[in-house]
Scaffold this motif. Sequence first.
Motif, short mmCIF file in Angstrom:
data_model
loop_
_atom_site.label_atom_id
_atom_site.label_comp_id
_atom_site.label_asym_id
_atom_site.label_seq_id
_atom_site.Cartn_x
_atom_site.Cartn_y
_atom_site.Cartn_z
N ASP A 19 0.86 -1.17 0.00
CA ASP A 19 0.00 0.00 0.00
C ASP A 19 0.90 1.23 0.00
O ASP A 19 1.51 1.56 1.02
N GLY A 21 0.29 4.19 0.20
CA GLY A 21 -0.09 5.23 1.14
C GLY A 21 -0.13 4.75 2.58
O GLY A 21 -0.56 5.49 3.47
N GLN A 179 -0.57 16.74 -7.44
CA GLN A 179 -1.52 15.76 -8.00
C GLN A 179 -2.58 16.44 -8.86
O GLN A 179 -3.77 16.12 -8.79
N HIS A 184 -5.03 11.51 -12.98
CA HIS A 184 -5.42 11.03 -11.65
C HIS A 184 -6.90 10.63 -11.64
O HIS A 184 -7.29 9.77 -10.86
N THR A 195 -2.62 5.38 -6.31
CA THR A 195 -3.85 6.17 -6.23
C THR A 195 -3.49 7.61 -5.87
O THR A 195 -2.42 7.87 -5.30
N ARG A 196 -4.41 8.51 -6.18
CA ARG A 196 -4.18 9.90 -5.80
C ARG A 196 -4.08 10.02 -4.28
O ARG A 196 -3.26 10.80 -3.77
N ARG A 197 -4.91 9.27 -3.55
CA ARG A 197 -4.86 9.32 -2.08
C ARG A 197 -3.48 8.93 -1.58
O ARG A 197 -2.90 9.63 -0.73
N ALA A 198 -2.94 7.82 -2.07
CA ALA A 198 -1.64 7.35 -1.61
C ALA A 198 -0.55 8.37 -1.92
O ALA A 198 0.33 8.64 -1.09
N THR A 200 -0.90 11.56 -2.31
CA THR A 200 -1.07 12.74 -1.47
C THR A 200 -0.49 12.51 -0.09
O THR A 200 0.16 13.40 0.49
N VAL A 201 -0.69 11.30 0.46
CA VAL A 201 -0.10 10.96 1.77
C VAL A 201 1.42 11.05 1.69
O VAL A 201 2.07 11.65 2.55
N ASP A 204 2.62 14.67 1.34
CA ASP A 204 2.54 15.40 2.61
C ASP A 204 3.68 15.02 3.53
O ASP A 204 4.27 15.88 4.21
#
Length: 298
Positions: A19, A21, A179, A184, A195-198, A200-201, A204
């Motif tokens: 994973d 993220g 992103q 995306h 993924t965009r979520r991963a 982004t994590v 950050d």
Amino acid sequence: MTESGLGAVVDLLRASPLDMGGDPRAMRLVFDEMIASHPVPEDVRTTAERLGGVPALAVTAGDAEPSGTVLYFHGGGYALGSAAASVNLAADIARRSRTTVHTVEYRLAPENPFPAAVDDALAAYRGLLERGVPAETITVSGESAGGGLALALLVALKESELPQPAAAVVLSPWADLTQSGRSHRTKAAVDPALTRRALTVRADDYLAGADPRSPLASPLFADLRGLPPLLVQAGTYEVLLDDALRLAAKAADDDVAVTLRTFPGAPHVFQGFAAVVAEGARALDDVAAFLRTHLDGR
């Protein structure tokens, strides 16, 4: 292999426990276990070293005498991966291009946020120059976040008024930490790895509050004028496709000699499966030809 080969890789990635993220400490173990399941070929030779004080591995492969240098940066969202885990891909490049590939153990986030990785990349490049390696015999490469880091190094070299390498190759580069790419959305259903979520994590963690549009964090927003010839490769089954497309357009707009090649149905960093997927092998053959053109043409 044909399309079925790429399909098998996509299925394998979808079933992976990795994973991107997830908690970086746990995912580093998963990542290393996945890499360890692919033994390094017998013709690969590695030597531990330090470049400008930064740990690295010098990788050669095959019988040909190496001629030229590749400074390589592994992927992993700036939080995962290692020089050791990148040896197979680095060795494929070394074997095909008849070079020595130095894969860099740059510091990872969140323990070492931006600009630690860029500082390490710049120190490693300076380390090669201090060894007496001429800039015109050096090329720079990387995959995913490592591709973004390779580009950031080129921008940092320009800012530091250091000589640029002969050429650069980036595979599925992560060049925009905001992103903001259209892919995306449009490639979310087909990308088996990211993924965009991963992302982004990971962004950050890496940025730790820094501006994601900083040219050294997101080279897509940098002034690329004066950079060396660039080869950009990406698959069409990845959310970072737009990073590659927009990077190539930005480089061309900034008068950089750039070659873009996309591979239909290929996932993120499919070149790592070159041993079993024909598209990956062809992509790395293109990488080698590009590197040799610029190393031999000096």
